[in-house]
Design a protein around this motif. Structure first.
Motif, PDB file in Angstrom:
ATOM      1  N   ALA A 162     -55.312 -33.922 159.736  1.00  0.00           N
ATOM      2  CA  ALA A 162     -54.862 -32.591 159.673  1.00  0.00           C
ATOM      3  C   ALA A 162     -55.568 -31.553 160.504  1.00  0.00           C
ATOM      4  CB  ALA A 162     -54.926 -32.053 158.264  1.00  0.00           C
TER       5      ALA A 162
ATOM      6  N   ARG B 257     -54.113 -29.642 163.801  1.00  0.00           N
ATOM      7  CA  ARG B 257     -54.132 -28.069 163.865  1.00  0.00           C
ATOM      8  C   ARG B 257     -54.882 -27.464 165.270  1.00  0.00           C
ATOM      9  NH1 ARG B 257     -57.459 -23.987 160.522  1.00  0.00           N
ATOM     10  NH2 ARG B 257     -56.537 -22.250 160.639  1.00  0.00           N
TER      11      ARG B 257
ATOM     12  N   LEU C  96     -51.641 -28.280 155.148  1.00  0.00           N
ATOM     13  CA  LEU C  96     -52.481 -28.911 156.338  1.00  0.00           C
ATOM     14  C   LEU C  96     -53.681 -28.360 156.629  1.00  0.00           C
ATOM     15  CD1 LEU C  96     -51.321 -30.991 158.959  1.00  0.00           C
ATOM     16  CD2 LEU C  96     -51.961 -28.517 159.989  1.00  0.00           C
TER      17      LEU C  96
ATOM     18  N   ALA D 293     -57.221 -29.703 156.299  1.00  0.00           N
ATOM     19  CA  ALA D 293     -58.067 -29.587 157.234  1.00  0.00           C
ATOM     20  C   ALA D 293     -59.607 -28.968 157.122  1.00  0.00           C
ATOM     21  CB  ALA D 293     -57.614 -28.944 158.507  1.00  0.00           C
TER      22      ALA D 293
ATOM     23  N   ARG E 129     -47.475 -26.005 156.164  1.00  0.00           N
ATOM     24  CA  ARG E 129     -48.778 -25.427 157.136  1.00  0.00           C
ATOM     25  C   ARG E 129     -49.979 -25.043 156.260  1.00  0.00           C
ATOM     26  NH1 ARG E 129     -46.514 -22.009 161.582  1.00  0.00           N
ATOM     27  NH2 ARG E 129     -46.419 -24.007 162.658  1.00  0.00           N
TER      28      ARG E 129
END
Lengths: 372, 116, 309
Positions: C54, C58, A7, A11, A4
């Motif tokens: 990504a 999310r 990620l 992002a 996570r």
């Protein structure tokens, strides 16, 4: 969890930000765009596509309310930050990035919003059903209980009335939609609100307003401001590459590299003037003859169509850089004229016409205040 | 039937991709609960539902399209037999297309292809 | 009849992976071009598809009041489905997932479903800007679709077959792109059209806050954006057997040639798309019917005459 974290890290390489410019904080907005480009951040066109909301300047009460509403529409992970001077931009973006990276805070924020929404709907007596939430099953079904509750009033599902109708130009009865353009809208003059009544995508009625901010300084570097306006029109014409080029010239001017700016602008202006596709697509849009321009109190350079005005804008910027007079006419009067100028046009044309007139909303709001 | 097995398996792959996007999303997102939000209107609340009778001003073009599109279907079988039938197939088809195009030119002159 | 092997159903996976590769390269190429333009490290551009994925995975989904949820969902997922169905009939050298005798018609039929998907994606959220974008797409599709259909018949006519492998095999010696350039150019424009890309991107334009994309977030947005690149990629992949000689080429195996040619074409489409201003739908309608359509009809006439004489 490692996966996570990676990620989140990935992002954060490419956050999208929605910008709100308060009239008078032009320089701050420009600095925000530049800082974003340097970091590889991307501009967003709507809150649904944005992670960050950057407010450039300090909004007045009305504008502040609008900005709050937009903040509520960001899907999250979200961050709203403000910068009231170019020097504050870097810190503001750093803060936004840090807040986006804070997984725990973002989860709490998301949970609070879900709770608030549920409480809200309970207050309204379960009205509204769950048709927005489209799929109680797939969403875990926690709140899918009121799916079948069709307690909506016939005329106002979810508390929003159905569209009314009005006669169109061919004498048919057609549905009308109220679609305000601005203040939060990409490639749009700061603080401008154009409340449009649409049939299909054609404006049948419009009225105009400017939502101002607190005290602010006017922008000074004229050639740079003109370049910015031209870049906006090019973006709306769907020519992002040319727009980015003109924006780079704007930045060169602001940084004091006038020679380089002049060379680049000469090349770009020639490229824009030469483009047949652009001319074909903008020709005859929003054409004004000198008499009409005078009747609206518009400057001489407002004459012609969108393409003429775009080329003239670039020409003005070149004059300014070459040290010739680039006295642009007073562009505040155009704000009052906008409802007439956009009447009967479709939305894409409306946006191009507004951009090509490059209205001075700061000047208009000051005038209004002086009159009052 | 066998060739359509390939089509079917690609359809299944597509659905699997969409399903896994959803599944991964639910694993990594900050909340699986969708945000309920009014539509974006430059920061203003909506004053009516947007789903309404939309005035599509280019509707004459849809009729023109329909006429030409039906004709278009003949092109595929025709393309396969041109080599066998020879010049007469070409002449017949292009006479037909020519007549149709006259109608398009007429519609164009009537302003069916302009919508502002 | 040229030898192609209809491979087992499991081969749909490699076909989908190859299409995915072309789509990712297209998205990377676009981001790299933006990075170079802005003077940023091009590596940030190269990883853009990954970073974007990504970010959107999310991000929570977003729903609007009184949205037409089922139709909205069909529209969002549909683009990706259409792209994969298009490549079902493309022979990768000597193997093909679905060797349809009417492969060209199949491609045409699938590309028309994109009309419905894009429109539904814009209709679903019950939002004004999305709705305007949806109808813009239909207006634009009315202009590009017929020229695209006629452009598809030109190679089929020259090959005397609607089977994609036959069309590829008919180009021994000379690619159709070379001697039917008008059909090829119109085909490429049609690809930009159904991928809502470059000069034909106004349905997702910034002037209407992203249009069809204005209300979607999270995985929904990811599917729409990925679907757009997948359609662009599918258009490039299908162009290879149709106009660019299929898997024919020295040294490399056939499937690799198809991939290489598709990659080159998709990057070219991205680059050319970036350099052009938008073809605004209201003007494009006239251009499509009065310029593109007669031009491609003349092209088909020339091809027909070459075939019979």
């Amino acid at each position: 969890m490692d996966l996570r974290q990676r990620l989140v890290h990935l992002a954060l390489r490419r956050p999208h930000a929605l910008l709100v410019e308060v009239p008078g904080w032009w320089r701050t907005r420009v600095e925000t765009e530049r800082a974003m480009a340097r970091r590889g951040w991307r501009p967003a066109s709507s809150p649904a596509g944005a992670d960050v909301l950057v407010v450039c300047g300090s909004p007045g009460a009305d504008l502040g309310e609008v900005v709050d509403r937009v903040t509520d529409q960001l899907p999250g992970p979200r961050a709203r930050v403000a910068a009231t001077a170019p020097e504050e931009v870097a810190t503001a973006l750093d803060e936004a990035a840090a807040r986006l990276a804070d997984e725990r805070a973002q989860r709490d924020d998301a949970r609070d919003r879900t709770r608030a929404d549920r409480a809200d709907r309970a207050d309204q007596g379960g009205d509204g059903g769950d048709d927005g939430g489209d799929d109680g099953g797939e969403d875990g079904g926690e709140d899918g209980g009121d799916d079948e509750d069709d307690g909506d009033s016939e005329m106002a599902p979810e508390g929003i009335p159905l569209a009314g109708s009005g006669p169109d130009r061919d004498g048919l009865e057609m549905d009308v939609l109220n679609v305000p353009l601005g203040p939060v809208l990409e490639h749009w003059p700061a603080g401008l609100v154009l409340r449009c009544v649409l049939q299909g995508d054609v404006v049948v009625e419009a009225d105009v307003d400017v939502l101002a901010g607190g005290a602010a300084a006017s922008p000074s570097a004229t050639a740079a401001v003109t370049c910015d306006g031209a870049a906006r029109a090019l973006d709306l014409a769907g020519w992002g590459d040319a727009a980015a080029g003109v924006r780079r010239v704007r930045d060169l001017v602001l940084d004091g590299h006038h020679d380089q700016a002049r060379r680049d602008l000469d090349r770009l202006a020639a490229r824009v003037a030469r483009s047949r596709v652009l001319r074909w697509s903008l020709r005859d849009l929003g054409r004004l003859d000198p008499a009409q321009a005078r009747a609206h109190g518009l400057p001489d350079d407002a004459v012609g169509d969108v393409h003429d005005r775009l080329v003239a804008m670039l020409e003005r910027a070149r004059d300014g850089l070459a040290g010739r007079s680039d006295a642009a006419g007073d562009r505040s009067a155009v704000v009052e004229a906008l409802p007439t100028l956009v009447h009967g046009l479709e939305l894409a044309a409306v946006r191009l016409v507004v951009a090509s007139h490059d209205p001075d909303t700061l000047g208009a709001s000051r005038q209004e205040r002086a009159d009052a | 039937m066998t060739p359509y097995l390939g089509v079917l398996s690609l359809l299944l792959v597509a659905l699997a991709v969409i399903g896994s996007v959803w599944a991964v999303h639910r694993l990594v997102t900050v909340t699986a609960q969708p945000l309920r939000s009014p539509p974006f209107l430059s920061g203003w609340p909506p004053s009516e539902h947007a789903l309404s009778r939309f005035h599509a001003r280019w509707y004459p073009a849809t009729l023109l399209f329909l006429a030409f599109d039906v004709e278009m279907l003949f092109m595929y079988p025709w393309a396969v037999v041109v080599a066998r039938v020879g010049l007469s197939a070409v002449v017949e088809m292009f006479l037909f297309l020519g007549v149709l195009f006259v109608a398009v030119v007429w519609a164009w002159r009537e302003g069916a292809l302009r919508w502002t | 009849m040229p030898e192609v092997v209809t491979v087992g159903a499991a081969w749909a996976v490699p076909a989908a992976l190859l299409l995915g590769l072309v789509a990712v390269v297209a998205a990377s190429a676009d981001a790299v071009m933006v990075a170079r333009r802005d003077g940023v490290d091009v590596r940030t551009g190269a990883i853009a598809p990954l970073a974007e994925t990504a970010r959107l995975l999310r991000q929570p989904r977003r729903v609007t009041p009184a949205a037409d949820a089922p139709l909205w969902r069909v529209g969002r997922g549909g683009l990706l489905v259409a792209a994969l169905l298009m490549v079902a009939v493309v022979p990768w050298g000597s193997w093909v997932p679905a060797d349809l005798p009417v492969g060209v018609v199949w491609f045409n039929a699938v590309d028309v479903t994109v009309w419905a998907f894009v429109w539904l994606a814009g209709w679903g959220p019950n939002a004004a800007f999305s709705l305007v974008g949806a109808y813009r797409f239909l207006a634009q599709a009315l202009a590009y679709e017929l020229p695209l259909m006629f452009a598809l018949t030109a190679p089929a006519l020259a090959a005397g077959s609607l089977r994609v492998a036959d069309v590829a095999a008919a180009q021994q010696g000379l690619w159709f792109a070379v001697w039917m350039p008008v059909a090829f150019a119109v085909y490429c424009l049609g690809v930009l059209g159904f991928a809502v890309w470059g000069p034909l991107a106004p349905p997702t334009g910034g002037d209407i806050a992203g249009g069809v994309l204005a209300e979607v977030s999270g995985p929904d947005r990811l599917l729409l954006l990925a679907g757009r690149y997948a359609l662009l990629a599918a258009g490039a992949v299908f162009a290879v057997p149709l106009f660019l000689g299929g898997g024919a080429g020295p040294l490399l195996p056939g499937w690799l040639w198809v991939l290489v040619k598709a990659l080159v074409l998709v990057v070219a489409l991205v680059a050319v798309g970036r350099r052009l201003p938008a073809l605004r739908p209201d003007r494009f309608l006239e251009l499509g019917w009065m310029v593109l359509l007669p031009a491609v009809l003349l092209q088909v006439l020339v091809v027909a005459l070459v075939v019979v004489l």
